[in-house]
Design a protein around this motif. Structure first.
Motif, mmCIF file in Angstrom:
data_model
loop_
_atom_site.group_PDB
_atom_site.id
_atom_site.type_symbol
_atom_site.label_atom_id
_atom_site.label_comp_id
_atom_site.label_asym_id
_atom_site.label_seq_id
_atom_site.Cartn_x
_atom_site.Cartn_y
_atom_site.Cartn_z
ATOM 1 N N GLN A 89 65.646 12.721 41.319
ATOM 2 C CA GLN A 89 65.130 13.572 40.279
ATOM 3 C C GLN A 89 66.679 14.313 38.974
ATOM 4 O O GLN A 89 66.432 14.949 37.681
ATOM 5 C CB GLN A 89 65.693 14.954 40.977
ATOM 6 N N PHE A 92 66.626 11.943 36.264
ATOM 7 C CA PHE A 92 65.370 12.074 35.504
ATOM 8 C C PHE A 92 65.586 13.601 34.450
ATOM 9 O O PHE A 92 65.606 13.347 33.014
ATOM 10 C CB PHE A 92 63.802 12.807 36.222
ATOM 11 N N ARG A 93 66.224 14.265 35.050
ATOM 12 C CA ARG A 93 67.714 15.512 34.271
ATOM 13 C C ARG A 93 68.478 14.852 33.021
ATOM 14 O O ARG A 93 68.885 14.829 31.273
ATOM 15 C CB ARG A 93 67.794 16.402 34.925
ATOM 16 N N GLU A 94 69.213 13.988 33.765
ATOM 17 C CA GLU A 94 69.853 13.640 32.394
ATOM 18 C C GLU A 94 69.498 12.612 31.209
ATOM 19 O O GLU A 94 69.731 12.997 30.501
ATOM 20 C CB GLU A 94 70.954 12.862 33.054
ATOM 21 N N HIS A 96 66.398 13.273 30.271
ATOM 22 C CA HIS A 96 65.245 13.663 29.688
ATOM 23 C C HIS A 96 63.562 12.769 29.932
ATOM 24 O O HIS A 96 63.055 13.166 28.672
ATOM 25 C CB HIS A 96 65.351 13.640 28.038
ATOM 26 N N LEU A 98 61.280 14.487 31.102
ATOM 27 C CA LEU A 98 60.118 15.483 31.412
ATOM 28 C C LEU A 98 59.932 15.959 30.314
ATOM 29 O O LEU A 98 61.349 16.685 29.732
ATOM 30 C CB LEU A 98 60.445 15.763 32.887
ATOM 31 N N GLN A 99 59.167 16.564 30.292
ATOM 32 C CA GLN A 99 58.974 17.880 29.273
ATOM 33 C C GLN A 99 58.262 18.677 29.388
ATOM 34 O O GLN A 99 58.448 20.323 30.368
ATOM 35 C CB GLN A 99 57.672 17.138 27.229
ATOM 36 N N THR A 104 55.259 15.245 36.555
ATOM 37 C CA THR A 104 57.168 15.261 36.979
ATOM 38 C C THR A 104 57.183 15.184 38.729
ATOM 39 O O THR A 104 57.988 13.751 39.244
ATOM 40 C CB THR A 104 58.036 16.475 36.546
ATOM 41 N N ASN A 143 61.966 7.559 28.500
ATOM 42 C CA ASN A 143 62.478 7.840 28.882
ATOM 43 C C ASN A 143 62.623 7.591 30.418
ATOM 44 O O ASN A 143 63.414 8.078 31.100
ATOM 45 C CB ASN A 143 62.860 9.151 28.955
ATOM 46 N N ARG B 11 71.051 19.086 27.811
ATOM 47 C CA ARG B 11 70.772 18.745 28.840
ATOM 48 C C ARG B 11 69.508 20.196 29.185
ATOM 49 O O ARG B 11 70.763 20.982 29.274
ATOM 50 C CB ARG B 11 71.095 18.570 30.427
ATOM 51 N N ARG B 12 67.945 19.201 29.778
ATOM 52 C CA ARG B 12 67.217 21.459 29.794
ATOM 53 C C ARG B 12 67.618 22.523 30.864
ATOM 54 O O ARG B 12 68.123 21.850 32.595
ATOM 55 C CB ARG B 12 65.975 20.325 29.443
ATOM 56 N N ASP B 15 65.012 21.879 33.930
ATOM 57 C CA ASP B 15 64.375 21.041 34.332
ATOM 58 C C ASP B 15 64.577 21.320 35.293
ATOM 59 O O ASP B 15 64.184 20.366 36.406
ATOM 60 C CB ASP B 15 65.313 19.769 33.900
ATOM 61 N N LEU B 19 61.869 20.231 38.116
ATOM 62 C CA LEU B 19 61.919 19.030 39.316
ATOM 63 C C LEU B 19 62.025 18.961 40.975
ATOM 64 O O LEU B 19 62.075 18.221 41.773
ATOM 65 C CB LEU B 19 63.244 17.995 39.101
ATOM 66 N N GLY B 507 56.668 22.832 27.228
ATOM 67 C CA GLY B 507 57.607 21.014 27.200
ATOM 68 C C GLY B 507 58.384 20.956 25.845
ATOM 69 O O GLY B 507 58.122 19.712 25.992
ATOM 70 N N MET B 673 68.078 15.269 21.313
ATOM 71 C CA MET B 673 67.754 14.473 22.679
ATOM 72 C C MET B 673 66.351 14.959 22.862
ATOM 73 O O MET B 673 65.518 14.190 23.073
ATOM 74 C CB MET B 673 68.077 14.633 23.931
#
Lengths: 165, 796
Positions: A89, A92-94, A96, A98-99, A104, A143, B11-12, B15, B19, B507, B673
């Protein structure tokens, strides 16, 4: 209706289900675990992947009753109780990876199994091949592949303790 | 906190919930007492409905109601409206046949709703729908564009002669004819832009709710909830906006397909009111294939007139485009103002004339899909450029460079209405050639040949128009709405900030990038900035997200609202520090008196604004909460150069993209990014269109690619790493200088891929190959068999 006993994310459940109820329907509709998604009706997209007894399976392709006595882990069960994310997880964040976030959960669950099944190393080609059962429409996979490659040393190395399964 | 402002790859923020499985998508929403709708759809393309026997379904276990189109009619509901009116060459309006929510009298495409069953559970509704007996009289159907406009073709709508929705044109026909008369060479190309199914991973879903006060709530998978509220409230249900709330929570991808007002949204909302129970509908993927608006589907002939030196003199284009069986919400504008106006591309072609005929067929409605019109224009131009180079023996890079609009020609007025504000096509071309190592290709070709593989390289140099759009311009072109955007910046008493935006994130990462703009402009850490979107009850108004407009238009509205906050803050600060407002400077979250060390933090100002004990109350209202509507002055014009390399396996004809480089001019970048991710995702969809994806109908209109087992979606192993770079010039007319990046990948890539495939097949004498370039087509060429040529477009 038949009775079913199983463990989901470490918690025991005894529920009544119809014979035709799919595992994903049980998780989403009866147990309220909506992190597992349904993206197709032909077992093609992998949005519904969960772990049953430690292995990734498409929960739209398994009857709930087939999970009798099994231990199921969903995306909700990956992080530690204090909220610390599983290394997959985190990567995935680090990276990018996922959009929109819809593929996911299934992608992460597949990726964890893929890394676990390759203790001796994982090439980019093996990652791309290993994601054959998961569709993503947003990222172009670039990614996602990077995230999985970055998670491999964290899951197999000593830097980060293995995640609870 | 590190640097979080404009230009940081933060970073988003969103997320964390995605996640952890805590996203809140429409199908995750369950209302107390909720019922489930299942829609029985036409299984045939064209038929008269002689009768529907609902008795057995209505008596099935758990069923609460069965409704048909007649019930909808009896309640006085309107049909689904179209938001854009095109006028024919002769000035008359386009044909706009009715689009019933549920079919009445006839079904016109596979997937057309025929009846809805509402029951206690999803399974009960589905089981009962099997018991509906529908008596059809089959009618001849039509799916193919050229056949649909042929004499004696089956008619999709009574009263729409020849299936023509509109016959439209743009440009100077006489100037083009004159240029063709004096041309040294004319190069002609017939080409197809294949029909695509958008396939966002989240299937569409809608939950209708109705409370004791008579207020409706619709939760829906939408890119623009305010637009849905307006269309459904005013045209279909006849419910005032004040009684209708539309919520688009987390939405799992859109790509255009979730812009439109769909029948199911009206059905669940109306049914919830009738049954006094919430009603949920969620598409199965097979329903997505036959009810989500499809994309592309053009047949075109393009001709370029050239002088002896290879300069483009004039371009003539004829296009047939498929509308499907009914007009989807924005369908008419896609092949006109989002396509033909882009036919100048990046070239200084002095004269252009395009004719576009929109055609009804017995297929799913076609509307905007990622890029919408612009991929069709760039594919036509960039295929034509390669064919010109081939036919006239010129280098394809130099031919393009020679015809580029010069760097010093901006603002540049094209012959097809648009005025480009900025760009440098030489910079993106040179950047891409270098990043892709174009010069080193021959060595790589030899290496591939040694492995028994054919290797080819191809490029496209493209432009697109984003940031739709100045309201008075689109109004004059037939839009039935304004296309501004709305933002509220709410600075709370203790200094945290809420951004209410009319844009919608499905997204794109707005919760992060919009917070970065606030961090940059107000000096507030992004952790203290909350971005709120997707709820008509929370947001003043909004036109939504499509056409890469969120940053260029929605972001501009934010900046305008932030400027208002700062201006008011300065007046408050002036009062508190006993200075003149003109002497107050605002920087890094602090208001200071110029030339002194006196300053007040934003949080001190906001506290004074909400607790106005010491406040210029006579001249200033309390509070620090500003709303702005931003109407753009022009479109924005992202562009760039995409370079693709493919390898073709000799045994199978399988083409695989092995290298892909995109160098784009997208204006100011907020988060590099996220931009890279947007471009990579767009390229993946473009590679899908070029090599794999194709929505196929049989001659009558039966959908043959109705699932992921028949319609090839790009998977991880089908794609390489995608190298993304930027060579940006700033947009000159919006406050951020941003142009938009959501669609460039899907617009620039398909011609680059096909040009590479044809380059790989250079020894086989191939001039053109229609998308998708499947192994079957390529293998046939390599066997020296039938080239997948196509008959010339029939005279219409």
């Amino acid at each position: 209706m038949p009775q079913l006993s199983l463990t989901v994310n470490g918690k025991s459940h005894a529920v009544e289900v119809e014979g035709r109820t799919l595992l994903v329907e049980l998780l989403r509709e009866k147990l309220g675990l909506t992190g597992t998604h349904i993206g197709c009706d032909t077992s093609q997209c992998g949005a519904c992947v969960v772990h049953v007894d430690g292995r990734s399976i498409k929960s739209c392709t398994m009857l709930a009753l087939q999970a009798e006595g099994a231990s199921v882990t969903t995306i909700e069960g990956l992080a530690k109780p204090d909220g610390t994310l599983h290394p997959m997880q985190e990567m995935f964040r680090e990276h990018h990876a996922l959009q929109c976030g819809f593929c996911t959960p299934g992608m992460v669950m597949s990726a964890i199994d893929l890394v676990q099944m390759h203790p001796d190393g994982l090439t980019e080609h093996e990652i791309r091949e290993g994601l054959e059962g998961n569709l993503c429409r947003c990222t172009g996979y670039h990614n996602i592949v990077k995230a999985i490659a970055a998670a491999w040393p964290l899951m197999h190395g000593k830097q980060v303790p293995a995640a609870a399964e | 906190m590190g640097f979080e402002g404009i230009g940081a790859s933060v970073r988003r923020k969103e997320d964390g919930r995605f996640l952890a499985g805590r996203g809140n998508y429409v199908d995750d929403i369950n209302r107390p007492g909720q019922l489930y709708a299942f829609i029985r759809r036409a299984d045939r393309p064209h038929a008269r409905i002689r009768g529907i026997d609902t008795a057995a379904a209505a008596m099935a276990p758990g069923v609460h109601a069965v409704f048909t189109g007649k019930d909808i009619e009896a309640d006085g509901l309107g049909g689904l409206p179209c938001g854009w009116q095109i006028h024919n060459k002769d000035g008359t309006p386009m044909a706009e046949p009715p689009h019933p929510v549920i079919a009445v009298g006839k079904v016109r495409h596979v997937g057309d709703p025929v009846a809805v069953v509402i029951a206690e559970t999803r399974q009960a509704a589905k089981d009962a729908a099997e018991r509906l007996v529908i008596d059809y009289e089959d009618l001849p159907g039509i799916a193919n564009l050229r056949q649909a406009v042929a004499q004696g073709a089956a008619q999709v709508h009574d009263g729409v002669a020849g299936n023509i929705c509109y016959d439209w044109h743009i440009g100077d026909k006489d100037a083009v004819d004159a240029a063709f008369g004096r041309a040294a060479t004319v190069v002609k190309l017939d080409l197809t832009n294949n029909r695509l199914v958008p396939n966002a991973m989240e299937p569409r879903s809608a939950v209708g709710d109705h409370d004791a006060a008579g207020d409706y709530t619709l939760y829906t998978t939408s890119q623009n909830p305010h637009v849905i509220r307006l269309l459904m409230g005013a045209f279909v249900l006849h419910v005032p906006e004040s009684k209708l709330r539309v919520v688009a929570p987390d939405v799992g991808g859109g790509f255009g397909s979730k812009i439109y007002h769909y029948a199911e949204e009206a059905i669940v909302t109306w049914a919830a009111g009738k049954l006094k129970r919430p009603v949920k509908w969620t598409a199965e993927r097979n329903e997505s294939f036959m009810s989500d608006a499809h994309g592309r589907d053009h047949e075109s002939t393009a001709e370029m007139a050239l002088d002896e030196q290879g300069n483009f003199l004039a371009l003539r284009v004829r296009t047939l485009c498929n509308m499907g069986a009914y007009l989807s919400t924005f369908a008419p504008c896609v092949p006109t103002y989002l396509y033909a106006t882009l036919l100048a591309g990046v070239y200084r072609t002095p004269a252009i004339y395009a004719e576009v005929k929109a055609v009804f067929t017995n297929t799913v409605p076609v509307d905007a899909y990622r890029g919408a019109g612009r991929p069709e224009a760039s594919y036509l131009l960039e295929r034509l450029a390669d064919v010109i180079a081939r036919d006239t023996g010129r280098d394809r890079v130099e031919l393009r460079r020679q015809n580029f609009i010069p760097k010093d020609a901006f603002p540049y007025q094209t012959p097809v209405a648009l005025q480009y504000d900025s760009g440098d096509y030489f910079a993106t071309l040179d950047g891409a050639l270098k990043a892709a190592d174009w010069a080193g290709f021959e060595e790589r070709r030899k290496q591939s040949a040694a492995k028994g593989k054919l290797r080819g390289i191809g490029m496209s140099t493209y432009i697109e128009a984003c940031g739709i759009a100045p309201s008075h311009v689109v109004g004059s072109l037939g839009a039935r709405a304004g296309l501004y955007e709305v933002a509220t910046i709410r600075v709370h008493p203790t200094g945290s900030v809420s951004v209410l935006t009319g844009s919608h994130s499905h997204g794109q990462g707005h919760e992060t990038t919009f917070a970065q703009i606030v961090a940059e402009k107000l000096g507030v850490p992004i952790a203290q900035v909350e971005v709120v979107h997707g709820d008509t009850q929370k947001i003043p108004f909004g036109m939504g997200t499509y056409g890469s407009r969120s940053l260029a238009v929605g972001g501009s509205a934010m900046v305008k609202a932030i400027d208002k906050v700062v201006a008011k803050g300065k007046r408050i600060a002036a009062h508190l520090m006993e200075a003149s407002a003109e002497d107050i400077e605002f920087k890094d979250g602090k208001f200071s008196v110029a030339g002194t060390d006196r300053s007040k933090a934003l949080a001190e100002i906001s506290l004074a604004a909400y607790v106005p004990h010491n406040y210029p109350i006579e001249e200033l209202e309390p509070g620090l909460d500003e709303t702005a509507f931003y109407d753009p002055k022009n479109f924005t014009f992202p562009g760039g150069c995409h370079i693709c390399e493919v390898e073709i396996e000799g045994d199978s004809g399988m083409a695989r993209v092995v290298r892909f480089t995109a160098v784009d001019d997208i204006g100011r970048v907020i988060n590099p990014m996220i931009v890279e991710g947007q471009v990579q995702g767009g390229v993946a969809q473009g590679v899908g269109q070029a090599l794999m994806e194709n929505a196929v109908y049989d001659a009558n209109g039966q959908l043959l690619t109705g699932s992921f087992m028949d319609y090839t979606m790009p998977r991880a192993e089908d794609l390489p790493d995608i190298t993304v770079g930027t060579e940006s010039t700033m947009c000159t007319h919006n406050p951020l200088g941003s142009k938009g990046c959501g669609e460039v990948g899907a617009i620039g890539s398909p011609p680059a891929v096909i040009n590479a495939v044809i380059d790989a097949l250079r020894d086989y004498g191939v001039r053109h190959l229609d998308m998708p370039a499947t192994p079957e087509k390529i293998w046939s060429i390599m066997q020296g068999g039938m080239q997948p040529g196509r008959p010339a477009m029939a005279a219409e």
